[in-house]
Design an enzyme around this catalytic site. Structure first.
Site, PDB file in Angstrom:
ATOM      1  N   ASP A  64       7.351   0.991   0.290  1.00  0.00           N
ATOM      2  CA  ASP A  64       6.957   2.007   1.291  1.00  0.00           C
ATOM      3  C   ASP A  64       7.796   3.217   0.974  1.00  0.00           C
ATOM      4  O   ASP A  64       8.965   3.091   1.454  1.00  0.00           O
ATOM      5  CB  ASP A  64       6.706   1.392   2.349  1.00  0.00           C
ATOM      6  CG  ASP A  64       6.168   2.455   3.354  1.00  0.00           C
ATOM      7  OD1 ASP A  64       5.301   3.282   3.084  1.00  0.00           O
ATOM      8  OD2 ASP A  64       6.867   2.569   4.283  1.00  0.00           O
ATOM      9  N   THR A  97       3.025   7.745   1.452  1.00  0.00           N
ATOM     10  CA  THR A  97       4.661   8.458   1.600  1.00  0.00           C
ATOM     11  C   THR A  97       5.247   8.755   0.337  1.00  0.00           C
ATOM     12  O   THR A  97       6.080   9.602   0.191  1.00  0.00           O
ATOM     13  CB  THR A  97       5.195   7.478   2.454  1.00  0.00           C
ATOM     14  OG1 THR A  97       4.942   6.167   2.000  1.00  0.00           O
ATOM     15  CG2 THR A  97       4.860   7.488   3.957  1.00  0.00           C
ATOM     16  N   THR A  98       4.905   7.837  -0.419  1.00  0.00           N
ATOM     17  CA  THR A  98       5.639   8.175  -1.928  1.00  0.00           C
ATOM     18  C   THR A  98       4.996   9.422  -2.586  1.00  0.00           C
ATOM     19  O   THR A  98       5.724   9.932  -3.175  1.00  0.00           O
ATOM     20  CB  THR A  98       5.179   7.008  -2.969  1.00  0.00           C
ATOM     21  OG1 THR A  98       5.559   5.699  -2.208  1.00  0.00           O
ATOM     22  CG2 THR A  98       6.092   7.014  -4.084  1.00  0.00           C
ATOM     23  N   ASP A 394       0.285  -0.018   6.832  1.00  0.00           N
ATOM     24  CA  ASP A 394      -0.145   0.889   6.078  1.00  0.00           C
ATOM     25  C   ASP A 394      -1.744   0.725   6.188  1.00  0.00           C
ATOM     26  O   ASP A 394      -2.392   1.761   6.265  1.00  0.00           O
ATOM     27  CB  ASP A 394       0.547   0.862   4.713  1.00  0.00           C
ATOM     28  CG  ASP A 394       1.688   1.716   4.532  1.00  0.00           C
ATOM     29  OD1 ASP A 394       2.397   1.900   5.560  1.00  0.00           O
ATOM     30  OD2 ASP A 394       2.061   1.936   3.305  1.00  0.00           O
TER      31      ASP A 394
HETATM   32  P1  ADP Z   1       1.920   5.824  -1.450  1.00  0.00           P
HETATM   33  O1  ADP Z   1       3.021   5.502  -0.482  1.00  0.00           O
HETATM   34  O2  ADP Z   1       1.947   7.119  -1.771  1.00  0.00           O
HETATM   35  O3  ADP Z   1       0.793   5.184  -0.624  1.00  0.00           O
HETATM   36  P2  ADP Z   1       1.302   3.751  -3.311  1.00  0.00           P
HETATM   37  O4  ADP Z   1       2.421   3.006  -3.901  1.00  0.00           O
HETATM   38  O5  ADP Z   1       0.578   3.204  -2.155  1.00  0.00           O
HETATM   39  O6  ADP Z   1       2.031   5.040  -2.662  1.00  0.00           O
HETATM   40  O7  ADP Z   1       0.283   4.319  -4.314  1.00  0.00           O
HETATM   41  C1  ADP Z   1      -0.685   5.089  -4.075  1.00  0.00           C
HETATM   42  C2  ADP Z   1      -1.517   5.694  -5.319  1.00  0.00           C
HETATM   43  O8  ADP Z   1      -1.962   4.711  -6.062  1.00  0.00           O
HETATM   44  C3  ADP Z   1      -2.803   6.405  -4.775  1.00  0.00           C
HETATM   45  O9  ADP Z   1      -2.554   7.626  -5.662  1.00  0.00           O
HETATM   46  C4  ADP Z   1      -4.036   5.412  -5.149  1.00  0.00           C
HETATM   47  O10 ADP Z   1      -4.935   6.147  -5.675  1.00  0.00           O
HETATM   48  C5  ADP Z   1      -3.356   4.811  -6.319  1.00  0.00           C
HETATM   49  N1  ADP Z   1      -3.930   3.576  -6.512  1.00  0.00           N
HETATM   50  C6  ADP Z   1      -4.036   2.488  -5.569  1.00  0.00           C
HETATM   51  N2  ADP Z   1      -4.762   1.674  -6.016  1.00  0.00           N
HETATM   52  C7  ADP Z   1      -5.258   1.624  -7.235  1.00  0.00           C
HETATM   53  C8  ADP Z   1      -6.029   1.217  -8.280  1.00  0.00           C
HETATM   54  N3  ADP Z   1      -6.594  -0.220  -8.321  1.00  0.00           N
HETATM   55  N4  ADP Z   1      -6.258   1.896  -9.651  1.00  0.00           N
HETATM   56  C9  ADP Z   1      -5.755   3.227  -9.748  1.00  0.00           C
HETATM   57  N5  ADP Z   1      -4.959   3.501  -8.861  1.00  0.00           N
HETATM   58  C10 ADP Z   1      -4.744   3.113  -7.748  1.00  0.00           C
HETATM   59 MG    MG Z   2       0.082   3.413  -0.154  1.00  0.00          MG
END
Ligand code: ADP
Ligand code: MG
Length: 562
Positions: A64, A97-98, A394
């Site tokens: 996170d 957040t990332t 989250d």
């Molecule tokens: P954050 O902290 O920003 O939420 P995450 O590590 O949760 O970061 O990653 C979020 C990103 O991953 C988003 O851009 C989301 O669209 C993408 N994402 C999540 N699941 C999938 C998936 N199954 N296929 C492609 N992209 C995905």
């Molecule tokens: Mg996320």
């Protein structure tokens, strides 16, 4: 000669360190980029986790962004802004957040060559603000509403959002299992704004599949005295009395002074103390409650007294848990046992004390006013459960957001590519330098799909080219295409249910742009010699210098792409 005549102006205290101008700006940008590089690899379903251990020996494994940023203990004054936006994204929307950190880093990275070339930061800021405004308008336009669907439909749509959030986490393997649990818990609390009405209890041991949802309240059995074993451990439709008083024999010798002339009077004082406590206990029993909970201690006398009358009691219940019991069972916490009327008693369908792993749990289910849910999390290591809890948080936030705002956009970089394309297209209509800046902003947005590819080990250039081509189709049919995390190609994210609430993206773009503009608007840092620790100084200096040299070498004039 003339210089000797001029009086020297001393403005700041001796030892004050100031740096200003272009060099300062570039050094700030480098610091921010260094921070973005730290969280870069955690983005997306194939993102890596970070293990952070502090000086006390605590280790945290997390994916996170906000958690990582918080634990990093960043000292660089400009880079700290990123910590703040990650935190605010976390509290505002709970996810992304990332993304927000990466975007801010990328906006500044794109701005850097312009600054080095002597572009005035205010020009950049103005264009960035315009671009973010246009981007957000576009997101709103592209967002799909899930309003007006039936409950079942809504439930499955919300579960998809939750699953997308969870897919990037450690518990991603069981995302469907947890997603439905999250949706059920959020639907259970309805429109209640108090997030703490969803309790998450962690019980080490077992597998994560052993986690379960209680439609009501559950908490770990509190400390109990002898006599507790004789109390019944299961009730149907019990009345519940909630207290905030001590039910313990108080010997007053420590905080009172009593002068006696006749030794016989001593007995009466001891008796009075007993009478007070017996009176209180008696009133609890008379209220008709079968379960007595108190935030304060219930001593051995009380425990035995209740046991003799087939009443269950628990003392020292945590404030939060007691509040949840009150909300769920419809009871009110009492500060006195005088005049306990029926209305203040809570009720539930079933109360029982159950074994969960190595712990015993008090579970209230079938509560009349609903409004609470408790997730009991199981799993091997402590760090694992901790991270699972953060991940669920989250997901809970996302489902709540999606329920409130009820619009979603396609994830997996699809929305980012689409806004990027739109901004580039828009930039072409602008005469002047602003065109370049908006183009750079558009390019920065591509960092999300690029990073998703990089983290999954795909050829980012190849995937991005495919995506650009797809999004450029005049028919607009490619607008929903994003990175396909399973094959390394591209796919319709929307059709694959990779969804994110629109508000996550809107907030991320807003916050990242603001942070980037803020950092661009700073051209001088003044450090008061005493006000900062030597350690902070050293770290900040190293960060700025280390990165600055390399970056300056890497990109000279005229190397800007597109
Ligand atoms: P954050 O902290 O920003 O939420 P995450 O590590 O949760 O970061 O990653 C979020 C990103 O991953 C988003 O851009 C989301 O669209 C993408 N994402 C999540 N699941 C999938 C998936 N199954 N296929 C492609 N992209 C995905
Ligand atoms: Mg996320």
């Amino acid at each position: 000669m003339s210089t000797m005549m001029q009086p020297q102006i001393i403005l700041l205290k001796e030892g004050t360190d100031t740096s200003q101008g272009k060099a300062q700006l570039v050094s700030n940008i480098n610091a921010v980029m260094a921070v973005a590089d730290v969280v870069r690899t955690t983005l997306g379903p194939r993102g890596m986790d970070k293990l952070i251990h502090d000086d006390k020996g605590n280790t945290t494994i997390s994916n996170d962004g906000a958690t990582i940023m918080k634990l990093l203990d960043i000292v660089h004054p400009a880079a700290k802004i990123l910590v703040d936006i990650a935190k605010s994204q976390d509290s505002e929307v709970g996810d992304g957040t990332t993304t927000v950190v990466l975007l801010a880093g990328e906006f500044l990275k794109e701005a850097k060559p312009f600054i080095e070339d002597g572009v005035h930061p205010q020009n950049l800021i103005r264009s960035y603000r315009t671009a973010s405004y246009l981007a957000i308008e576009k997101i709103k336009e592209l967002a799909v509403s899930i309003e007006g669907k039936s409950l079942d439909e809504k439930r499955s749509l919300l579960a998809k959002c939750a699953a997308t959030t969870l897919s990037s986490k450690l518990i991603g393997g069981e995302k469907e299992f947890f997603a439905s649990m999250v949706v059920d818990s959020v639907l259970a609390i309805g429109n209640d704004d108090r997030l703490n009405m969803i309790g998450i209890k962690k019980v080490p041991g077992g597998t994560m599949r052993d986690s379960f949802l209680v439609n009501g309240v559950a908490f770990k059995k509190t400390f109990s005295y002898a006599g507790f074993e004789q109390q019944p451990k299961k009730f149907e439709n019990p009345k519940i009395l909630l207290l905030n008083i001590e039910l313990e024999l108080k010997s007053e010798k420590e905080n009172a002074e009593i002068r006696l002339s006749d030794p016989l009077q001593y007995q009466s004082i001891v008796d009075a103390e007993w009478n007070i406590i017996y009176d209180k206990l008696d009133k609890c029993v008379k209220s008709g409650a079968k379960i007595v909970l108190s935030r304060l201690a219930i001593g051995d006398l009380g425990t035995q007294y209740f046991a003799d009358r087939d009443i269950f009691c628990a003392g020292r219940v945590a404030e939060e848990d007691l509040q949840r019991v009150a909300a769920a069972t419809g009871g009110t916490v009492q500060t006195s046992v005088n005049n306990v009327i029926d209305e203040v008693l809570g009720s539930c369908e079933i109360f029982e004390e159950k074994q969960v792993g190595n712990e015993r749990f008090n579970i209230f289910s079938g509560c009349p006013s609903g409004q609470t849910a408790t997730i009991v999390l199981r799993g091997g290591a402590d760090q694992f459960i901790e991270e699972a809890e953060r991940s669920l948080h989250d997901a809970i936030m996302i489902v709540r957001r999606a329920m409130k705002n009820s619009t979603v956009v396609a994830g997996g970089g699809a929305i980012d590519m689409e806004i990027s394309r739109y901004l580039r297209q828009h930039a072409r209509t602008i005469a002047g330098k602003s065109q370049l800046f908006i183009n750079s902003y558009a390019k920065a947005l591509e960092v999300i799909p690029r990073q998703l590819c990089d983290n999954a080990g795909f050829d980012a250039t190849d995937v991005l080219n495919k995506l650009r081509q797809k999004h450029a189709l005049a028919s607009g049919e490619g607008a929903l295409y994003g990175v396909d995390i399973n094959t390394g190609g591209i796919a319709d994210s929307y059709a694959n249910f990779v969804w994110e609430p629109a508000v996550v993206k809107i907030n991320a773009i807003n916050a990242a742009t603001e942070a980037a503009c803020l950092i661009l608007s700073v051209d001088e840092t003044v450090k008061n010699p005493k006000s900062e620790s030597a350690q902070g100084e050293a770290a900040a200096g190293a960060m700025g210098r280390g990165r600055g040299g390399g970056a300056l070498r890497g990109r000279g004039r005229g190397m800007r792409r597109r």
